[in-house]
Design a protein around this motif. Structure first.
Motif, PDB file in Angstrom:
ATOM      1  N   ASP A  11       0.832  -1.192   0.000  1.00 31.69           N
ATOM      2  CA  ASP A  11       0.000   0.000   0.000  1.00 31.69           C
ATOM      3  C   ASP A  11       0.877   1.256   0.000  1.00 31.69           C
ATOM      4  O   ASP A  11       1.789   1.390   0.809  1.00 31.69           O
ATOM      5  N   ASP A  12       0.605   2.165  -0.934  1.00 31.85           N
ATOM      6  CA  ASP A  12       1.382   3.397  -1.034  1.00 31.85           C
ATOM      7  C   ASP A  12       1.112   4.359   0.126  1.00 31.85           C
ATOM      8  O   ASP A  12       1.907   5.260   0.377  1.00 31.85           O
ATOM      9  N   ILE A  13       0.020   4.182   0.833  1.00 29.87           N
ATOM     10  CA  ILE A  13      -0.319   5.065   1.947  1.00 29.87           C
ATOM     11  C   ILE A  13       0.300   4.584   3.257  1.00 29.87           C
ATOM     12  O   ILE A  13       0.979   5.336   3.949  1.00 29.87           O
ATOM     13  N   ASP A  14       0.059   3.320   3.612  1.00 25.05           N
ATOM     14  CA  ASP A  14       0.510   2.853   4.920  1.00 25.05           C
ATOM     15  C   ASP A  14       1.457   1.656   4.892  1.00 25.05           C
ATOM     16  O   ASP A  14       1.854   1.156   5.924  1.00 25.05           O
ATOM     17  N   GLY A  15       1.819   1.178   3.707  1.00 26.13           N
ATOM     18  CA  GLY A  15       2.823   0.124   3.602  1.00 26.13           C
ATOM     19  C   GLY A  15       2.338  -1.291   3.830  1.00 26.13           C
ATOM     20  O   GLY A  15       3.138  -2.217   3.828  1.00 26.13           O
ATOM     21  N   ILE A  33      -2.392   4.081  -7.999  1.00 26.47           N
ATOM     22  CA  ILE A  33      -1.917   3.987  -6.626  1.00 26.47           C
ATOM     23  C   ILE A  33      -2.141   2.561  -6.156  1.00 26.47           C
ATOM     24  O   ILE A  33      -3.137   1.931  -6.528  1.00 26.47           O
ATOM     25  N   ASP A  34      -1.228   2.028  -5.378  1.00 25.03           N
ATOM     26  CA  ASP A  34      -1.361   0.688  -4.823  1.00 25.03           C
ATOM     27  C   ASP A  34      -2.011   0.806  -3.451  1.00 25.03           C
ATOM     28  O   ASP A  34      -1.489   1.506  -2.581  1.00 25.03           O
ATOM     29  N   LEU A  35      -3.151   0.132  -3.278  1.00 31.74           N
ATOM     30  CA  LEU A  35      -3.897   0.233  -2.032  1.00 31.74           C
ATOM     31  C   LEU A  35      -4.330  -1.141  -1.535  1.00 31.74           C
ATOM     32  O   LEU A  35      -4.773  -1.978  -2.313  1.00 31.74           O
ATOM     33  N   ALA A  36      -4.215  -1.347  -0.226  1.00 32.84           N
ATOM     34  CA  ALA A  36      -4.764  -2.538   0.414  1.00 32.84           C
ATOM     35  C   ALA A  36      -6.264  -2.311   0.611  1.00 32.84           C
ATOM     36  O   ALA A  36      -6.777  -1.211   0.400  1.00 32.84           O
ATOM     37  N   ARG A  37      -6.966  -3.345   1.006  1.00 32.71           N
ATOM     38  CA  ARG A  37      -8.438  -3.311   1.104  1.00 32.71           C
ATOM     39  C   ARG A  37      -8.944  -2.099   1.897  1.00 32.71           C
ATOM     40  O   ARG A  37      -9.852  -1.403   1.459  1.00 32.71           O
TER      41      ARG A  37
END
Length: 104
Positions: A11-15, A33-37
């Motif tokens: 995730d690009d926001i929180d890793g 952007i790469d994002l987790a759920r």
């Protein structure tokens, strides 16, 4: 000797791991952007009132424009690796895998 390369999309926001690439367009510019759920859900919730009030500009049956071959193949390979799908690091990406990527 065999070599195995593992690509982990974070995730690009929180890793956090197990992220997926999200593509969106704003003001005529396309972003990825790469994002987790958790963060995909947050983005969807934030955009929801705007999407519901907006008009769709896509035509029925229209396909998304494709990027250049090398760049597109790299994106498909990264997505597949994030999903645990094995794909060769060289050569042509199978059509079935490209279709899965485009319909994600």
């Amino acid at each position: 000797m065999a070599t195995r390369t593992v690509v982990s999309v974070v995730d690009d926001i929180d890793g956090f791991a197990d992220a997926e690439t999200v593509t969106f367009t704003y003001d005529g510019k396309t972003y990825e952007i790469d994002l987790a759920r958790k963060n995909r859900d947050a983005l969807a919730a934030a955009l929801s009132p705007f999407v519901q009030a907006a008009r769709s500009t896509s035509r029925k049956g229209a396909q998304r424009p494709k990027s250049s071959g090398d760049e597109d193949a790299a994106a498909v390979r990264a997505w597949a690796a994030g999903k645990g799908i094995e794909v060769s690091s060289r050569g042509r990406v199978p059509r079935s895998l490209r279709e899965q990527y485009e319909n994600r």
